[in-house]
Design a protein around this motif. Sequence first.
Motif, PDB file in Angstrom:
ATOM      1  N   VAL A 115     -40.967 -47.447  83.495  1.00 25.33           N
ATOM      2  CA  VAL A 115     -40.266 -46.168  83.329  1.00 25.33           C
ATOM      3  C   VAL A 115     -39.440 -45.852  84.579  1.00 25.33           C
ATOM      4  CG1 VAL A 115     -40.558 -43.665  83.026  1.00 25.33           C
ATOM      5  CG2 VAL A 115     -41.901 -45.268  81.636  1.00 25.33           C
ATOM      6  N   LEU A 116     -40.009 -46.060  85.767  1.00 25.51           N
ATOM      7  CA  LEU A 116     -39.258 -45.810  87.000  1.00 25.51           C
ATOM      8  C   LEU A 116     -38.018 -46.698  87.088  1.00 25.51           C
ATOM      9  CD1 LEU A 116     -42.149 -45.583  89.623  1.00 25.51           C
ATOM     10  CD2 LEU A 116     -40.906 -43.693  88.551  1.00 25.51           C
ATOM     11  N   ALA A 117     -38.119 -47.913  86.559  1.00 26.26           N
ATOM     12  CA  ALA A 117     -37.027 -48.883  86.636  1.00 26.26           C
ATOM     13  C   ALA A 117     -35.953 -48.641  85.581  1.00 26.26           C
ATOM     14  CB  ALA A 117     -37.571 -50.305  86.493  1.00 26.26           C
ATOM     15  N   ASP A 118     -36.156 -47.669  84.703  1.00 28.46           N
ATOM     16  CA  ASP A 118     -35.166 -47.339  83.673  1.00 28.46           C
ATOM     17  C   ASP A 118     -34.434 -46.067  84.091  1.00 28.46           C
ATOM     18  OD1 ASP A 118     -33.682 -46.701  81.453  1.00 28.46           O
ATOM     19  OD2 ASP A 118     -35.329 -46.941  80.027  1.00 28.46           O
ATOM     20  N   GLY A 119     -33.316 -46.242  84.771  1.00 29.10           N
ATOM     21  CA  GLY A 119     -32.561 -45.108  85.289  1.00 29.10           C
ATOM     22  C   GLY A 119     -32.102 -44.124  84.231  1.00 29.10           C
ATOM     23  N   SER A 120     -31.965 -44.561  83.002  1.00 33.78           N
ATOM     24  CA  SER A 120     -31.522 -43.657  81.932  1.00 33.78           C
ATOM     25  C   SER A 120     -32.631 -42.697  81.507  1.00 33.78           C
ATOM     26  CB  SER A 120     -31.043 -44.463  80.720  1.00 33.78           C
ATOM     27  OG  SER A 120     -32.128 -45.133  80.105  1.00 33.78           O
TER      28      SER A 120
ATOM     29  N   THR B 143     -33.484 -31.907  86.048  1.00 33.34           N
ATOM     30  CA  THR B 143     -32.380 -32.786  85.658  1.00 33.34           C
ATOM     31  C   THR B 143     -32.149 -32.667  84.160  1.00 33.34           C
ATOM     32  OG1 THR B 143     -32.992 -34.302  87.418  1.00 33.34           O
ATOM     33  CG2 THR B 143     -31.542 -35.162  85.720  1.00 33.34           C
ATOM     34  N   SER B 144     -30.945 -32.270  83.774  1.00 33.35           N
ATOM     35  CA  SER B 144     -30.660 -32.154  82.350  1.00 33.35           C
ATOM     36  C   SER B 144     -30.062 -33.434  81.776  1.00 33.35           C
ATOM     37  CB  SER B 144     -29.719 -30.976  82.086  1.00 33.35           C
ATOM     38  OG  SER B 144     -28.512 -31.144  82.780  1.00 33.35           O
ATOM     39  N   GLU B 145     -29.510 -34.259  82.646  1.00 35.36           N
ATOM     40  CA  GLU B 145     -28.909 -35.519  82.192  1.00 35.36           C
ATOM     41  C   GLU B 145     -28.894 -36.501  83.351  1.00 35.36           C
ATOM     42  OE1 GLU B 145     -24.558 -37.194  80.683  1.00 35.36           O
ATOM     43  OE2 GLU B 145     -24.823 -35.062  81.048  1.00 35.36           O
ATOM     44  N   SER B 146     -29.145 -37.778  83.054  1.00 31.33           N
ATOM     45  CA  SER B 146     -28.992 -38.826  84.060  1.00 31.33           C
ATOM     46  C   SER B 146     -28.271 -39.997  83.416  1.00 31.33           C
ATOM     47  CB  SER B 146     -30.349 -39.265  84.620  1.00 31.33           C
ATOM     48  OG  SER B 146     -31.161 -39.814  83.618  1.00 31.33           O
ATOM     49  N   ARG B 147     -27.482 -40.692  84.216  1.00 35.81           N
ATOM     50  CA  ARG B 147     -26.723 -41.831  83.707  1.00 35.81           C
ATOM     51  C   ARG B 147     -26.552 -42.851  84.834  1.00 35.81           C
ATOM     52  NH1 ARG B 147     -24.858 -37.293  84.413  1.00 35.81           N
ATOM     53  NH2 ARG B 147     -23.140 -36.836  85.768  1.00 35.81           N
ATOM     54  N   PRO B 148     -26.418 -44.108  84.474  1.00 31.73           N
ATOM     55  CA  PRO B 148     -26.259 -45.143  85.505  1.00 31.73           C
ATOM     56  C   PRO B 148     -25.030 -44.879  86.367  1.00 31.73           C
ATOM     57  CG  PRO B 148     -26.617 -46.120  83.340  1.00 31.73           C
ATOM     58  CD  PRO B 148     -26.396 -44.658  83.122  1.00 31.73           C
ATOM     59  N   GLY B 149     -25.173 -45.157  87.640  1.00 30.92           N
ATOM     60  CA  GLY B 149     -24.050 -45.094  88.573  1.00 30.92           C
ATOM     61  C   GLY B 149     -23.631 -46.513  88.904  1.00 30.92           C
ATOM     62  N   LYS B 150     -23.645 -46.850  90.192  1.00 32.77           N
ATOM     63  CA  LYS B 150     -23.257 -48.207  90.583  1.00 32.77           C
ATOM     64  C   LYS B 150     -24.486 -49.082  90.764  1.00 32.77           C
ATOM     65  CE  LYS B 150     -23.172 -47.496  95.518  1.00 32.77           C
ATOM     66  NZ  LYS B 150     -22.477 -47.587  96.766  1.00 32.77           N
ATOM     67  N   GLY B 151     -24.280 -50.376  90.662  1.00 35.74           N
ATOM     68  CA  GLY B 151     -25.350 -51.332  90.895  1.00 35.74           C
ATOM     69  C   GLY B 151     -26.321 -51.431  89.735  1.00 35.74           C
ATOM     70  N   HIS B 152     -27.406 -52.165  89.982  1.00 32.42           N
ATOM     71  CA  HIS B 152     -28.429 -52.406  88.961  1.00 32.42           C
ATOM     72  C   HIS B 152     -29.719 -51.702  89.385  1.00 32.42           C
ATOM     73  CE1 HIS B 152     -25.936 -55.301  86.888  1.00 32.42           C
ATOM     74  NE2 HIS B 152     -25.624 -55.802  88.083  1.00 32.42           N
ATOM     75  N   TRP B 153     -30.000 -50.593  88.740  1.00 31.66           N
ATOM     76  CA  TRP B 153     -31.198 -49.806  89.038  1.00 31.66           C
ATOM     77  C   TRP B 153     -32.443 -50.616  88.733  1.00 31.66           C
ATOM     78  CZ3 TRP B 153     -31.311 -45.177  91.348  1.00 31.66           C
ATOM     79  CH2 TRP B 153     -32.541 -44.523  91.387  1.00 31.66           C
TER      80      TRP B 153
ATOM     81  N   ILE C  87     -28.007 -43.500  90.460  1.00 33.34           N
ATOM     82  CA  ILE C  87     -28.031 -42.759  89.206  1.00 33.34           C
ATOM     83  C   ILE C  87     -27.257 -41.477  89.467  1.00 33.34           C
ATOM     84  CG2 ILE C  87     -29.446 -41.357  87.648  1.00 33.34           C
ATOM     85  CD1 ILE C  87     -31.721 -43.249  88.079  1.00 33.34           C
ATOM     86  N   ASP C  88     -26.371 -41.121  88.573  1.00 37.06           N
ATOM     87  CA  ASP C  88     -25.693 -39.837  88.642  1.00 37.06           C
ATOM     88  C   ASP C  88     -26.459 -38.872  87.747  1.00 37.06           C
ATOM     89  OD1 ASP C  88     -23.651 -40.925  90.266  1.00 37.06           O
ATOM     90  OD2 ASP C  88     -22.629 -41.679  88.495  1.00 37.06           O
ATOM     91  N   TYR C  89     -26.593 -37.628  88.175  1.00 38.26           N
ATOM     92  CA  TYR C  89     -27.359 -36.673  87.386  1.00 38.26           C
ATOM     93  C   TYR C  89     -26.659 -35.324  87.335  1.00 38.26           C
ATOM     94  CZ  TYR C  89     -28.913 -34.739  91.831  1.00 38.26           C
ATOM     95  OH  TYR C  89     -28.934 -34.186  93.078  1.00 38.26           O
ATOM     96  N   THR C  90     -27.067 -34.531  86.365  1.00 39.19           N
ATOM     97  CA  THR C  90     -26.556 -33.181  86.184  1.00 39.19           C
ATOM     98  C   THR C  90     -27.734 -32.223  86.122  1.00 39.19           C
ATOM     99  OG1 THR C  90     -24.698 -34.047  84.910  1.00 39.19           O
ATOM    100  CG2 THR C  90     -25.155 -31.700  84.687  1.00 39.19           C
TER     101      THR C  90
ATOM    102  N   THR D 290     -23.733 -31.481  89.957  1.00 37.89           N
ATOM    103  CA  THR D 290     -23.883 -32.925  89.787  1.00 37.89           C
ATOM    104  C   THR D 290     -24.304 -33.521  91.125  1.00 37.89           C
ATOM    105  OG1 THR D 290     -21.544 -33.309  90.258  1.00 37.89           O
ATOM    106  CG2 THR D 290     -22.165 -33.073  87.944  1.00 37.89           C
ATOM    107  N   GLY D 291     -25.020 -34.594  91.042  1.00 39.49           N
ATOM    108  CA  GLY D 291     -25.479 -35.258  92.248  1.00 39.49           C
ATOM    109  C   GLY D 291     -25.719 -36.723  91.987  1.00 39.49           C
ATOM    110  N   GLN D 292     -26.255 -37.372  92.997  1.00 33.66           N
ATOM    111  CA  GLN D 292     -26.470 -38.813  92.907  1.00 33.66           C
ATOM    112  C   GLN D 292     -27.789 -39.159  93.590  1.00 33.66           C
ATOM    113  OE1 GLN D 292     -23.949 -41.650  95.268  1.00 33.66           O
ATOM    114  NE2 GLN D 292     -23.182 -42.081  93.210  1.00 33.66           N
ATOM    115  N   THR D 293     -28.520 -40.080  93.000  1.00 29.90           N
ATOM    116  CA  THR D 293     -29.753 -40.595  93.576  1.00 29.90           C
ATOM    117  C   THR D 293     -29.520 -42.051  93.932  1.00 29.90           C
ATOM    118  OG1 THR D 293     -31.087 -39.075  92.269  1.00 29.90           O
ATOM    119  CG2 THR D 293     -32.195 -41.016  93.157  1.00 29.90           C
ATOM    120  N   ILE D 294     -29.860 -42.417  95.157  1.00 31.96           N
ATOM    121  CA  ILE D 294     -29.595 -43.754  95.683  1.00 31.96           C
ATOM    122  C   ILE D 294     -30.924 -44.441  96.015  1.00 31.96           C
ATOM    123  CG2 ILE D 294     -28.436 -45.051  97.523  1.00 31.96           C
ATOM    124  CD1 ILE D 294     -26.888 -42.240  97.974  1.00 31.96           C
ATOM    125  N   VAL D 295     -31.078 -45.674  95.586  1.00 25.55           N
ATOM    126  CA  VAL D 295     -32.280 -46.436  95.941  1.00 25.55           C
ATOM    127  C   VAL D 295     -32.138 -46.899  97.383  1.00 25.55           C
ATOM    128  CG1 VAL D 295     -33.686 -48.476  95.459  1.00 25.55           C
ATOM    129  CG2 VAL D 295     -32.603 -47.242  93.565  1.00 25.55           C
TER     130      VAL D 295
END
Length: 151
Positions: free
Chosen positions: A18-23, A32-42, A49-52, A61-66
Amino acid sequence: MAVRHQLIRTSPEAVWEVLADGSRYSDWVVGTSESRPGKGHWPEVGATIDYTVCVGPWTLTGQTIVRRAAPPHELELEVDSGPLGTARIAIEVRPWGEDALVILDEHPLRGVGGALHNAALDAVLQLRHRSMLGRLAKVVEGTTRRATARS
Protein backbone atom coordinates in the motif's frame (compact mmCIF):
# COMPACT_ATOMS: atom_id res chain seq x y z
CA MET A 1 8.35 15.35 17.43
CA ALA A 2 5.08 13.57 16.80
CA VAL A 3 5.62 9.81 16.90
CA ARG A 4 2.76 7.32 16.87
CA HIS A 5 2.50 3.57 16.23
CA GLN A 6 -0.21 1.13 15.12
CA LEU A 7 -0.32 -2.65 15.01
CA ILE A 8 -1.72 -3.75 11.64
CA ARG A 9 -2.96 -7.32 11.44
CA THR A 10 -1.11 -8.32 8.31
CA SER A 11 2.47 -8.76 7.12
CA PRO A 12 4.96 -5.92 6.70
CA GLU A 13 5.04 -6.79 2.98
CA ALA A 14 1.28 -6.16 2.69
CA VAL A 15 1.71 -2.77 4.39
CA TRP A 16 4.56 -1.96 2.02
CA GLU A 17 2.38 -2.80 -1.00
CA VAL A 18 0.00 0.00 0.00
CA LEU A 19 2.83 2.43 0.84
CA ALA A 20 4.44 1.64 -2.53
CA ASP A 21 1.24 2.54 -4.42
CA GLY A 22 1.39 6.31 -4.75
CA SER A 23 -2.12 6.47 -6.19
CA ARG A 24 -3.54 5.19 -2.85
CA TYR A 25 -2.21 7.93 -0.58
CA SER A 26 -5.50 9.82 -0.61
CA ASP A 27 -7.12 6.61 0.69
CA TRP A 28 -5.29 6.88 4.02
CA VAL A 29 -3.46 10.21 4.36
CA VAL A 30 -5.69 12.51 6.39
CA GLY A 31 -6.42 15.81 4.67
CA THR A 32 -5.46 14.68 1.18
CA SER A 33 -8.42 14.74 -1.18
CA GLU A 34 -6.50 13.55 -4.22
CA SER A 35 -3.06 12.13 -5.01
CA ARG A 36 -1.48 11.41 -8.37
CA PRO A 37 1.93 10.29 -9.61
CA GLY A 38 4.51 13.01 -10.10
CA LYS A 39 7.99 12.32 -11.42
CA GLY A 40 9.95 9.10 -11.16
CA HIS A 41 8.84 5.66 -10.03
CA TRP A 42 7.24 5.68 -6.58
CA PRO A 43 8.68 4.85 -4.04
CA GLU A 44 12.20 5.18 -5.44
CA VAL A 45 14.37 7.97 -3.97
CA GLY A 46 13.55 11.25 -5.71
CA ALA A 47 10.12 10.12 -6.95
CA THR A 48 7.18 12.40 -6.19
CA ILE A 49 3.45 12.35 -5.61
CA ASP A 50 1.42 15.47 -6.26
CA TYR A 51 -1.53 15.98 -3.94
CA THR A 52 -4.49 18.26 -3.36
CA VAL A 53 -5.95 19.33 -0.03
CA CYS A 54 -9.34 21.03 0.10
CA VAL A 55 -10.16 23.19 3.12
CA GLY A 56 -13.56 24.78 2.69
CA PRO A 57 -13.41 26.95 -0.41
CA TRP A 58 -9.60 26.81 -0.58
CA THR A 59 -7.51 24.29 -2.46
CA LEU A 60 -3.85 23.69 -1.72
CA THR A 61 -1.57 21.63 -3.91
CA GLY A 62 1.70 20.16 -2.80
CA GLN A 63 4.25 17.49 -3.47
CA THR A 64 5.65 14.57 -1.50
CA ILE A 65 9.21 13.50 -2.30
CA VAL A 66 10.83 10.18 -1.39
CA ARG A 67 14.04 10.94 0.48
CA ARG A 68 14.87 7.38 1.61
CA ALA A 69 13.40 3.95 0.90
CA ALA A 70 14.36 0.55 2.26
CA PRO A 71 11.56 -1.82 1.17
CA PRO A 72 9.61 -3.24 2.91
CA HIS A 73 10.59 -1.61 6.20
CA GLU A 74 11.41 2.10 5.85
CA LEU A 75 10.08 5.03 3.86
CA GLU A 76 11.13 8.63 4.53
CA LEU A 77 9.29 11.43 2.81
CA GLU A 78 9.52 15.19 2.59
CA VAL A 79 6.14 16.84 2.21
CA ASP A 80 6.30 20.25 0.51
CA SER A 81 3.16 22.26 1.22
CA GLY A 82 4.31 25.43 -0.50
CA PRO A 83 3.77 28.46 1.73
CA LEU A 84 3.16 26.27 4.79
CA GLY A 85 6.65 24.79 4.51
CA THR A 86 8.01 21.26 4.50
CA ALA A 87 7.89 18.34 6.90
CA ARG A 88 9.77 15.07 7.28
CA ILE A 89 7.63 11.96 7.60
CA ALA A 90 9.34 8.68 8.43
CA ILE A 91 7.36 5.46 8.24
CA GLU A 92 8.89 2.34 9.72
CA VAL A 93 7.24 -1.07 9.25
CA ARG A 94 8.49 -3.70 11.72
CA PRO A 95 7.55 -7.38 11.82
CA TRP A 96 5.60 -8.06 15.01
CA GLY A 97 4.91 -11.77 15.12
CA GLU A 98 2.69 -12.36 12.09
CA ASP A 99 1.62 -8.71 12.06
CA ALA A 100 3.22 -5.37 11.25
CA LEU A 101 4.00 -2.58 13.70
CA VAL A 102 3.92 0.73 11.83
CA ILE A 103 5.71 3.69 13.41
CA LEU A 104 5.00 7.16 12.02
CA ASP A 105 7.35 10.03 12.92
CA GLU A 106 6.66 13.52 11.59
CA HIS A 107 8.20 16.89 12.25
CA PRO A 108 8.30 20.22 10.41
CA LEU A 109 11.51 21.17 8.63
CA ARG A 110 11.15 24.56 6.92
CA GLY A 111 8.75 27.44 6.52
CA VAL A 112 5.86 28.43 8.76
CA GLY A 113 5.46 24.92 10.17
CA GLY A 114 9.10 24.77 11.19
CA ALA A 115 9.07 28.27 12.68
CA LEU A 116 5.90 27.62 14.69
CA HIS A 117 6.75 24.06 15.76
CA ASN A 118 5.79 23.56 19.41
CA ALA A 119 4.06 21.11 21.77
CA ALA A 120 0.60 22.26 20.66
CA LEU A 121 1.41 21.47 17.01
CA ASP A 122 2.72 18.06 18.06
CA ALA A 123 -0.59 17.41 19.85
CA VAL A 124 -2.51 18.21 16.65
CA LEU A 125 -0.18 15.95 14.67
CA GLN A 126 -0.82 13.14 17.17
CA LEU A 127 -4.57 13.38 16.48
CA ARG A 128 -3.94 13.38 12.74
CA HIS A 129 -1.58 10.39 13.02
CA ARG A 130 -4.08 8.38 15.06
CA SER A 131 -6.64 8.83 12.31
CA MET A 132 -4.11 8.30 9.51
CA LEU A 133 -2.72 5.04 10.94
CA GLY A 134 -6.25 3.78 11.55
CA ARG A 135 -7.13 4.50 7.94
CA LEU A 136 -3.91 2.82 6.74
CA ALA A 137 -4.81 -0.27 8.77
CA LYS A 138 -8.29 -0.41 7.21
CA VAL A 139 -6.88 -0.02 3.69
CA VAL A 140 -4.15 -2.65 4.19
CA GLU A 141 -6.35 -5.14 6.05
CA GLY A 142 -9.13 -4.67 3.48
CA THR A 143 -6.70 -5.25 0.61
CA THR A 144 -5.34 -8.37 2.35
CA ARG A 145 -8.86 -9.77 2.97
CA ARG A 146 -9.82 -9.24 -0.69
CA ALA A 147 -6.63 -10.96 -1.89
CA THR A 148 -7.23 -13.89 0.48
CA ALA A 149 -10.83 -14.24 -0.67
CA ARG A 150 -9.67 -14.47 -4.32
CA SER A 151 -7.16 -17.24 -3.52
